[in-house]
Scaffold this active site. Structure first.
Site, short mmCIF file in Angstrom:
data_model
loop_
_atom_site.label_atom_id
_atom_site.label_comp_id
_atom_site.label_asym_id
_atom_site.label_seq_id
_atom_site.Cartn_x
_atom_site.Cartn_y
_atom_site.Cartn_z
CB CYS A 1 4.66 6.38 7.03
SG CYS A 1 3.88 6.30 5.51
CG ASN B 1 -0.38 0.66 2.34
OD1 ASN B 1 -0.34 1.87 2.53
ND2 ASN B 1 0.14 -0.02 3.45
CB THR C 1 4.63 -1.82 5.49
OG1 THR C 1 4.83 -0.41 5.41
CG2 THR C 1 3.21 -2.14 5.90
CB ILE D 1 -2.74 5.30 2.00
CG1 ILE D 1 -3.21 3.77 1.97
CG2 ILE D 1 -3.77 6.23 1.97
CD1 ILE D 1 -4.18 3.32 0.87
N GLY E 1 -3.89 -5.64 10.71
CA GLY E 1 -3.98 -4.68 9.74
C GLY E 1 -4.79 -5.23 8.77
N GLY F 1 1.05 -9.10 9.81
CA GLY F 1 0.44 -10.52 9.26
C GLY F 1 -0.50 -11.24 10.19
C1 LIG Z 1 -3.78 0.01 3.78
C2 LIG Z 1 -2.68 0.43 5.09
C3 LIG Z 1 -2.69 1.55 5.51
C4 LIG Z 1 -1.60 1.66 6.58
N1 LIG Z 1 -1.67 3.02 7.15
C5 LIG Z 1 -1.19 3.48 8.21
C6 LIG Z 1 -1.05 4.47 8.79
O1 LIG Z 1 -1.62 5.45 8.72
N2 LIG Z 1 -0.10 4.58 10.13
C7 LIG Z 1 0.63 3.64 10.27
O2 LIG Z 1 1.24 3.60 11.40
N3 LIG Z 1 0.66 2.32 9.90
C8 LIG Z 1 -0.22 2.29 8.61
N4 LIG Z 1 -0.43 0.78 7.99
C9 LIG Z 1 0.63 0.05 8.67
C10 LIG Z 1 -0.21 -0.99 9.65
O3 LIG Z 1 -0.87 -0.36 10.68
C11 LIG Z 1 0.58 -2.40 10.18
O4 LIG Z 1 1.70 -1.82 10.74
C12 LIG Z 1 1.23 -3.14 8.86
O5 LIG Z 1 0.06 -3.16 7.97
C13 LIG Z 1 1.54 -4.39 9.61
O6 LIG Z 1 0.32 -5.38 9.97
P1 LIG Z 1 -0.55 -6.07 9.14
O7 LIG Z 1 0.38 -7.17 8.42
O8 LIG Z 1 -1.51 -6.95 10.04
O9 LIG Z 1 -1.08 -5.32 7.90
C14 LIG Z 1 -0.82 0.62 7.04
C15 LIG Z 1 -1.06 -0.52 6.45
C16 LIG Z 1 -1.90 -0.57 5.56
C17 LIG Z 1 -2.32 -2.08 4.91
#
Ligand SMILES: Cc1cc2nc3c(=O)[nH]c(=O)nc-3n(C[C@H](O)[C@H](O)[C@H](O)COP(=O)(O)O)c2cc1C
Ligand SMILES: Cc1cc2nc3c(=O)[nH]c(=O)nc-3n(C[C@H](O)[C@H](O)[C@H](O)COP(=O)(O)OP(=O)(O)OC[C@H]3O[C@@H](n4cnc5c(N)ncnc54)[C@H](O)[C@@H]3O)c2cc1C
Ligand SMILES: Cc1cc2nc3c(=O)[nH]c(=O)nc-3n(C[C@H](O)[C@H](O)[C@H](O)COP(=O)(O)OP(=O)(O)OC[C@H]3O[C@@H](n4cnc5c(N)ncnc54)[C@H](O)[C@@H]3O)c2cc1C
Ligand SMILES: Cc1cc2nc3c(=O)[nH]c(=O)nc-3n(C[C@H](O)[C@H](O)[C@H](O)COP(=O)(O)O)c2cc1C
Ligand code: FES
Ligand code: FES
Lengths: 253, 308, 308, 253
Positions: free
Chosen positions: B129, B68, B192, B70, B264, B243
């Site tokens: 980020c 992503n 990420t 965004i 997430g 994950g």
């Molecule tokens: C679409 C999307 C938007 C995200 N936006 C943010 C954000 O605004 N701030 C932030 O700290 N992390 C953001 N993240 C990261 C997530 O909070 C998380 O740290 C990361 O996706 C790993 O977790 P997951 O594998 O469960 O998605 C975003 C992740 C995704 C997929």
């Protein structure tokens, strides 16, 4: 909106790479509006973390069925194409707004569809045809990709255009529209961005509606993946939530 | 089973919360289930001014994950306070505000405003980020800058400050140490990993921003490793993520060293996932002979107080 | 379609080779297909003395990937020369020797011996094995050490030297620049990312070594991003790898900046994969309107000679 | 060794969490030796990059069938358990060495199996019973897990032991073996490492064979994932290639 395990009733090839799938649904036929979409989970396990957005092409409230029409593009739609009768598909829906059709009576309405943008317009056409005069212009790459001509013809004066001239009018939908001199009240269009842009430019004098596509994450308005530029609200229109149907005059493609 | 956990000053009724950016400001998911069931909610990143984010496409699927970019689209801290927080006041679930910025001053400005809001119970400092040029990622890869932004934010916040670490570093322990020294109340990890996909037809990156952040089950082993590494060095509370998609994953993160977890990407596959994990957690703990969350923490092979 | 590629001094009849460590010394796979069909073969890492590797378990599955911590088990450079290379002399496929060590001296010693073998056509300097304490990973994360080991090995090798980069770094470009300055003839990227899995029953890491290297489709977006980044900075030939499992993947790597590719983990799922990719590549190139490998290279949006 | 798409003929529950699957195979029944294993691909797509090693429990050369028996442990065996008749499974095999049985004539042979270590011993028992006197001691956790007692009884004097005493002898296999005073010529054992160690210690006076398990990558000897310590060749015995059957006196467990 709801998450539902839907059973596949039918999944058949209706044109090159193009499938029509009928699914049972307990709640969507009653709730959905023409132009809304469903968000379909793909595969078993965790290989595919994103759902696939597919428009609702038709509804049968009595039997509790919905129809979708999709083209095989990549892994997700390929997986869908392999579902068989009685397989179960996990669906989120109905999502997005739909076309607001109720105020049309006795109007002259133009429907413009291109490729996999045609499906959502089928139910629109069916509903509008009850109280209006509908003309549908449907564009496809070539003859093998044409689908639903007969179905549309039941409800609208239907024109088919193919890019390569292998069927119907040769050329793109705007070429066909150019030849009309009827005064349309409004238009509803769905298709690739190039087509939508051309239609938008051609029909500036009409207040019409476009249904847009964009890559989606959540499909419900929470992740900001699917935004589109909108004249009156900079950067804040989400296709999955505020769309997919948007005012043609507002959308910046 | 009592699932309550305490993260320093932050008390949660269970260790499961949606991750920032994957849950908006909660409203959409409130159509699916009662947000009061959640341990906490990490809301979408806030910046000083409204941001419109990156050009689309902003997401792409990858094997067991997604990219992503965004680009921190959000209505700005004032917009969030005015338009988004009031809805969240209807719930008793603690809200964690995710703070982003391009400059130290912006972080401080946003943090200061957010920390004053009653509904906000903690801050999550997003210094990681990877998706905007001016997104603060430099703060997350340089220990000195990480130290500075953390201590500046700490000085304006009466609420606990969790610092969200970037996995795109050679040595995550170094950054964790820096922010701990700066007074962080806890850590959130991992954000990420920077990734990319190319479209063979267009011959261009699938994501308009070119690169995007990789999340989802694909990165889970990296998250587990980093949390395990950092847990050896610190007693700070850790919100683990990366994950998670099952109750087993939750326990794996707790065992690695996390005290709570965030979910997430899995929300996109199953919007009910957080609720489901909360419901399944007691039985799943039982399946592995754990009688409480505390027992999981105690069976870590490497609590710093015990072994290192 | 002519699939031949030239990697500096190394000429391959096609751009596809098995990755080091996933193909042993070729013998086992020769039962499946003719090794002469391969563009090249990167053999298992060689060290100065025989190594017995880590305790088992050494592998674990993860979502769309796997962890491994073999620990550089190998019969030592002399053992390989004596027992393994003779079999490979039966083939005309260029053999790339993967060189590992704990000290600069060990690297030099192994490289010197290997470079003298006629069947060896290039060296791949593994400064990125994350799975042994003394595995050289420090050489892969510190630009200065990477420079030193590369120039030392270059000085004893008449054969092209590819340096295999670690993805476990904040800034991969920095390491790429260092080894280019040291005279590397090419790069191989990426090696595995350090990861971990915990077993909930035993409450211990699944892998005896605790951490292991993450490979497979899960890491492909990270590999593509890093190759793309490095390709912007250098004209050195790059052998790309990390999660390749289809002919589309091969083209994606070429488009990102690789000149040839290596296939690792996918050999475990399908032992015929390399041959299959070689067979499918011409048609798949055609499906995306490419008439040659060269055309793929030319349509990179960011060749350094063109845009940067 | 070969890669083959095998069709599922049967997949039935034979004990708690334990399934017997029969697969068609064009080449394996002719080539395989008792004690060899197959390496089974799991799932569609790329979520599961590693195959699962499962022993060949039985062969039918005439009909071109092989039988495997497996216990549902994690995602891979769970996926296997959901295969239905006519589904296709991708298999690599036969892998590893087998038991060398041909030189036994008129011998007194002890078979020791524990849990999912029992399956490979079934074909061994069947073959040895043609010219020898075979005694089988099979251990299971509890009654619900017991399988193939009848099948073994056709070919061997069969004793069942359960850890919790819910069926057969109460206790572990070595307790049963302790009670024998027959002079065995050799033994063949397969089961969890704890059991193998106990058997190894108990039967030091016999030259016997153990079939080992280890997590595998390639399954063919190329990746060094599955090594085991061996008295005469430090660190270099690969279970997938030099094993899974190894001399009991050589293996360091
Ligand atoms: C679409 C999307 C938007 C995200 N936006 C943010 C954000 O605004 N701030 C932030 O700290 N992390 C953001 N993240 C990261 C997530 O909070 C998380 O740290 C990361 O996706 C790993 O977790 P997951 O594998 O469960 O998605 C975003 C992740 C995704 C997929
Ligand atoms: C509101 C809406 C309605 C749609 N209705 C239809 C329909 O009725 N019939 C139909 O055939 N197609 C429709 N599409 C397009 C359809 O979603 C894509 O063709 C499909 O997602 C491709 O998935 P894939 O896995 O086969 O392709 P891949 O390219 O492998 O998909 C990879 C990823 O990109 C996304 N993606 C790729 N192309 C598109 C696209 N055009 N739009 C959105 N996401 C995309 C996928 O969802 C997936 O996340 C619609 C799209 C939207 C946004
Ligand atoms: C030579 C050999 C023969 C075997 N024969 C049989 C048999 O006939 N019947 C039977 O039920 N089981 C047998 N096993 C064990 C069987 O391979 C595992 O139970 C199975 O791989 C578990 O996979 P899973 O996905 O269900 O479990 P998970 O725990 O989800 O598997 C995760 C990973 O660990 C590996 N793994 C987990 N446990 C084992 C194990 N005990 N041995 C090897 N790899 C493991 C898996 O292969 C996979 O890569 C055999 C193992 C070996 C090495
Ligand atoms: C089991 C295994 C053993 C490996 N051994 C080596 C090695 O000896 N030397 C090396 O440079 N890389 C080694 N690697 C890394 C691979 O060569 C490759 O860089 C990495 O796995 C990424 O490619 P893949 O995703 O296609 O597997 C090994 C990888 C695996 C999975
Ligand atoms: S897809 Fe998440 S906001 Fe539209
Ligand atoms: S599994 Fe690869 S060597 Fe045994």
């Amino acid at each position: 909106m709801i998450q539902e395990q839907m059973t596949v009733i039918k999944n058949r090839l209706i044109a090159l790479d193009t499938f029509e799938m009928v699914l049972t649904s307990e709640t969507i036929p009653q709730r959905a509006n023409s132009g809304q979409f469903i968000h379909v989970e793909i595969g078993e396990g965790n290989e595919h973390m994103l759902r696939r957005p597919i428009s609702i092409a038709d509804l049968d409230e009595e039997k509790g069925l919905i129809t979708i029409i999709y083209k095989v593009m990549g892994e997700g739609t390929k997986w869908l194409s392999k579902r068989e009768e009685f397989n179960v598909v996990n669906v989120l829906g109905p999502l997005g707004n739909g076309f607001d059709l109720d105020h049309h009576v006795g109007d002259n309405i133009l429907i413009v569809g291109g490729g996999v943008g045609v499906p959502p317009l089928y139910h629109v056409t069916k509903r509008l045809s009850q109280h209006n005069n509908v003309t549908a212009v449907l564009g496809f790459q070539s003859k093998e990709f044409v689908f639903y001509e007969q179905q549309f013809s039941q409800y609208a004066t239907t024109y088919i255009a193919t890019d390569d001239g292998s069927y119907g009018h040769s050329g793109i939908v705007t070429d066909v529209i150019n030849q009309f001199d009827e005064p349309f009240t409004t238009f509803y269009a769905c298709g690739p961005n190039g087509m939508l842009k051309a239609v938008q430019n051609q029909l500036t004098h009409l207040e019409g509606y476009l249904s847009l596509e964009e890559r989606m994450g959540c499909g419900i308005g929470a992740c900001f993946a699917c935004v589109c530029e909108y004249r009156s609200k900079k950067g804040y229109v989400k296709i999955c939530q505020d769309g997919p149907v948007l005012k043609a005059s507002e959308v910046l493609l | 089973m009592n699932l309550a956990v305490s993260l320093g000053g932050l008390e949660l009724k269970n260790p499961i919360m949606p991750a920032s950016g994957c849950f908006g400001f909660g409203k959409e998911f409130s159509q699916f289930y009662d947000l009061n069931t959640l341990g906490a909610i990490a809301i979408k990143a806030a910046t000083g001014e409204a941001r419109y984010g990156n050009t689309t496409p902003r997401v792409a699927e990858t094997s067991s994950g997604m990219l992503n970019a965004i680009g921190l689209q959000n209505p700005g801290v004032d917009g969030i306070i005015e338009h988004e927080l009031p809805f969240l006041e209807n719930y008793e679930t603690p809200i964690i505000a995710n703070i982003a910025g391009s400059t130290l001053e912006e972080y401080v400005h946003v943090a200061e405003k957010m920390a004053k809001e009653q509904v906000i119970k903690a801050l999550e400092l997003n210094i990681s980020c990877p998706n905007v040029k001016e997104g603060g990622v430099q703060f997350g890869t340089d220990p000195q800058l990480a130290y500075e932004v953390t201590s500046a934010v700490k000085s304006v916040s009466s609420k606990p400050v969790f610092v969200k670490l970037s996995p795109n570093v050679t040595n995550v322990i170094q950054i964790a140490e820096a922010v701990e020294n700066a007074g962080a109340d806890g850590l959130a990890m991992i954000n990420t990993l920077t990734g990319m996909r190319l479209d063979l037809h267009s011959r261009q990156p699938v994501i308009a921003n070119q690169t995007g952040g990789l999340s989802g089950p694909a990165i889970k082993p990296i998250a587990i490793r980093m949390i395990h590494e950092v847990r050896k060095q610190t007693n700070l509370p850790i919100i683990g993520m990366g994950g998670i998609s099952s109750a087993e994953d939750v326990i794996e993160f707790l065992l690695a060293g996390a005290d709570a977890v965030a979910v997430g990407t899995a929300n996109f596959k199953d919007p009910f996932i957080c609720q489901k994990l909360i419901n399944e957690l007691p039985n799943t703990l039982g399946n592995y002979q754990f009688n409480s969350i505390q027992e999981v923490r105690e069976s870590r092979c490497h609590n710093p107080s015990i072994s290192l």
